[in-house]
Design an enzyme around this catalytic site. Structure first.
Site, PDB file in Angstrom:
ATOM      1  N   CYS A   1       0.875  -1.176   0.000  1.00 47.97           N
ATOM      2  CA  CYS A   1       0.000   0.000   0.000  1.00 47.97           C
ATOM      3  C   CYS A   1       0.910   1.224   0.000  1.00 47.97           C
ATOM      4  CB  CYS A   1      -0.894  -0.003   1.235  1.00 47.97           C
ATOM      5  SG  CYS A   1      -1.997   1.409   1.312  1.00 47.97           S
ATOM      6  N   GLN A   2       1.159   1.744  -1.187  1.00 45.22           N
ATOM      7  CA  GLN A   2       2.078   2.868  -1.341  1.00 45.22           C
ATOM      8  C   GLN A   2       1.413   3.933  -2.204  1.00 45.22           C
ATOM      9  OE1 GLN A   2       5.728   1.972  -3.408  1.00 45.22           O
ATOM     10  NE2 GLN A   2       6.827   3.569  -2.317  1.00 45.22           N
TER      11      GLN A   2
END
Length: 112
Positions: A45-46
């Site tokens: 999750c970036q």
């Protein structure tokens, strides 16, 4: 660089589309890790690599630096594993124990 991950080395993969730099790369963690922002398939999750936040002038080194910072300091706003995030917030000592054990079992030795 910080516990519980500092005792092992982790492999990342950046995949670039044919439309790069107009499209962001995809960051995948190839070494299993016990982390709230990394799912069981290694997806991270970036926000930096999402279409909404991507800027074509962003360099691969910036993506990797952001990824390393995120792994060193888990952010409750970047969650792919809510159960692990909840454990980190409610039982941080148990989270550290599990993450250290997971690192010991799955990470590669750190180069000297």
């Amino acid at each position: 660089n910080n516990p519980p991950y500092n005792t092992g080395a982790f492999r990342f993969e950046l995949t670039f589309s044919p439309n790069h730099p107009l499209e962001p790369p995809c960051a995948t963690l190839r070494t299993p890790i016990y982390h709230p922002s990394v799912d069981l398939e290694g997806r991270v999750c970036q926000p930096l690599t999402t279409d909404v936040h991507w800027n074509p002038t962003t360099r691969a080194t910036q993506v990797l630096q952001d990824l390393l910072l995120q792994l060193d300091s888990p952010d409750p706003q970047r969650v792919l594993r809510p159960d692990v995030a909840r454990e980190l917030q409610e039982h941080p000592e148990e989270f550290l124990r599990r993450a250290e054990e997971h690192t010991r079992l799955h990470a590669e030795p750190r180069p000297d």
